[in-house]
Structures are given as C-alpha cells and as structure tokens.
Design a protein around this motif. Sequence first.
Motif, PDB file in Angstrom:
ATOM      1  N   LEU A  40       0.528  -1.481  -0.363  1.00  0.00           N
ATOM      2  CA  LEU A  40       0.296  -0.177  -0.346  1.00  0.00           C
ATOM      3  C   LEU A  40       1.061   0.936  -0.672  1.00  0.00           C
ATOM      4  N   CYS A  41       1.849   1.404   0.615  1.00  0.00           N
ATOM      5  CA  CYS A  41       2.826   2.609   0.722  1.00  0.00           C
ATOM      6  C   CYS A  41       3.819   2.914  -0.770  1.00  0.00           C
ATOM      7  N   GLY A  42       4.081   1.342  -1.139  1.00  0.00           N
ATOM      8  CA  GLY A  42       4.799   1.775  -2.010  1.00  0.00           C
ATOM      9  C   GLY A  42       6.411   1.373  -2.108  1.00  0.00           C
ATOM     10  N   GLY A  43       6.526   1.072  -0.525  1.00  0.00           N
ATOM     11  CA  GLY A  43       7.826   0.459   0.211  1.00  0.00           C
ATOM     12  C   GLY A  43       8.776  -0.755  -0.409  1.00  0.00           C
ATOM     13  N   VAL A  44       7.860  -0.833  -0.642  1.00  0.00           N
ATOM     14  CA  VAL A  44       7.788  -2.721  -1.599  1.00  0.00           C
ATOM     15  C   VAL A  44       7.377  -2.718  -3.010  1.00  0.00           C
ATOM     16  N   ARG A  45       7.967  -2.699  -3.930  1.00  0.00           N
ATOM     17  CA  ARG A  45       7.157  -2.677  -5.385  1.00  0.00           C
ATOM     18  C   ARG A  45       8.155  -4.564  -5.793  1.00  0.00           C
ATOM     19  N   TRP A  46       7.178  -5.272  -6.759  1.00  0.00           N
ATOM     20  CA  TRP A  46       8.068  -6.310  -7.466  1.00  0.00           C
ATOM     21  C   TRP A  46       7.705  -6.099  -8.577  1.00  0.00           C
ATOM     22  N   ARG A  47       8.351  -7.074  -9.124  1.00  0.00           N
ATOM     23  CA  ARG A  47       7.950  -6.887 -10.734  1.00  0.00           C
ATOM     24  C   ARG A  47       8.436  -8.727 -11.600  1.00  0.00           C
ATOM     25  N   VAL A  48       7.335  -9.621 -12.593  1.00  0.00           N
ATOM     26  CA  VAL A  48       7.494 -10.185 -12.746  1.00  0.00           C
ATOM     27  C   VAL A  48       7.016 -10.889 -14.391  1.00  0.00           C
TER      28      VAL A  48
ATOM     29  N   THR B 297      11.414  -1.379   2.810  1.00  0.00           N
ATOM     30  CA  THR B 297      11.205  -1.646   3.651  1.00  0.00           C
ATOM     31  C   THR B 297      10.078  -3.147   4.175  1.00  0.00           C
ATOM     32  N   LEU B 298      10.881  -4.182   2.735  1.00  0.00           N
ATOM     33  CA  LEU B 298      10.824  -5.344   3.498  1.00  0.00           C
ATOM     34  C   LEU B 298      11.038  -6.214   4.641  1.00  0.00           C
ATOM     35  N   ARG B 299      10.184  -6.262   5.673  1.00  0.00           N
ATOM     36  CA  ARG B 299      10.913  -7.137   6.021  1.00  0.00           C
ATOM     37  C   ARG B 299      10.061  -9.077   5.890  1.00  0.00           C
ATOM     38  N   TRP B 300      11.190  -9.998   6.233  1.00  0.00           N
ATOM     39  CA  TRP B 300      10.808 -11.534   6.508  1.00  0.00           C
ATOM     40  C   TRP B 300      10.353 -11.970   7.467  1.00  0.00           C
ATOM     41  N   TYR B 301       9.144 -12.510   8.239  1.00  0.00           N
ATOM     42  CA  TYR B 301       9.569 -13.417   9.288  1.00  0.00           C
ATOM     43  C   TYR B 301       9.129 -15.343   8.890  1.00  0.00           C
ATOM     44  N   ALA B 302      10.235 -15.962   9.879  1.00  0.00           N
ATOM     45  CA  ALA B 302       9.608 -16.976   9.900  1.00  0.00           C
ATOM     46  C   ALA B 302       8.056 -17.842  10.444  1.00  0.00           C
ATOM     47  N   SER B 303       7.504 -17.688   9.351  1.00  0.00           N
ATOM     48  CA  SER B 303       5.804 -18.239   9.738  1.00  0.00           C
ATOM     49  C   SER B 303       6.169 -19.860  10.123  1.00  0.00           C
ATOM     50  N   SER B 304       7.408 -20.302   9.989  1.00  0.00           N
ATOM     51  CA  SER B 304       6.568 -22.366  10.190  1.00  0.00           C
ATOM     52  C   SER B 304       8.274 -22.203   9.943  1.00  0.00           C
ATOM     53  N   ALA B 305       8.418 -23.988  10.430  1.00  0.00           N
ATOM     54  CA  ALA B 305       9.769 -24.144  10.458  1.00  0.00           C
ATOM     55  C   ALA B 305      10.943 -24.455   8.526  1.00  0.00           C
ATOM     56  N   GLU B 306       9.579 -24.106   8.049  1.00  0.00           N
ATOM     57  CA  GLU B 306       9.856 -25.056   6.358  1.00  0.00           C
ATOM     58  C   GLU B 306       9.549 -23.217   5.427  1.00  0.00           C
TER      59      GLU B 306
END
Length: 136
Positions: A8-16, A55-64
């Motif tokens: 929403l804020c534009g701090g993370v943009r992706w292209r594929v 502003t991208l942050r990663w969170y380990a949401s499970s063991a995998e």
Amino acid sequence: MILTGGCLCGGVRWRVESDPVPVVACYCEDCRRTTGNHVACATFPAGAVTIEETTLRWYASSAEGRRGFCRTCGGNLFWTATDWDRLEIWMGTADMPTGLRLSAHEFTASAADWDAIPPDGLPRFERIAPGEVAGR
Ligand SMILES: [Zn+2]
Ligand SMILES: [Zn+2]
C-alpha cells in the motif's frame, strides 16, 4: 506476461515476467492470521521476480517457510520456503488488471467459520492443492 505490484505505501514493489500461472485462494490459518483474511497467491520462478524495496521484512512463519511483508504499512506480499527456487506472491498486491483467473481453493478445512467460499465450481482442497508446497 508482465505483472507488477506492491504494498500500500509503495515501500515494496515487485515485477515478474512469466508464463500465465494459476491463482489459488488459500484459507490456511497462517494466511488468515497474517492478513486478516484468506489470500490469493500465484507461484513464480524466483529468478523471474524482481523486488525493489526499502521496507521489506521477512518473518519465519513456520519451520519450512517465511513471509515477506512491508514493515511500514504492514502489507503482506510474499511467501517462500527454505531451499525453494520459487516465490509465491499475494495477488491482491498486483497492479490491475492482471488477466489472471482464480483456479482453486486450498486449505478449506482451515477457513474462518464466518468465511463463505463462493460456489464457483472451482476445485476445493481441504489441505494443500496439488503442485503447491507445504510449510505455509
Ligand atoms: Zn508498504
Ligand atoms: Zn495460506
């Protein structure tokens, strides 16, 4: 096919740039708790995705697996697994139109009790849809 998107804020943009891919609605508890709702995801080769972010942050949401979100606006964008060469992108973050279509509902056994999965005739899977990876 070229898709772009971001939080929403534009701090993370992706292209594929990729062949068209199916979009799967996921009702698992982890998606619910990190987004407040079910999500719709599409899986791409990691090498086909370019991410520009401050502003991208990663969170380990499970063991995998781990989830990528924006630390400023809280937008959830990505999921990937350890040693996986693909990246799932939450298609709600895509710039419209995408030209993609929903293809299945997965983890329907974990759907919120208030949620109403639409009678759209698409395949439903109580757990993971075939071709997806576990660990979300
Ligand atoms: Zn953001
Ligand atoms: Zn999920």
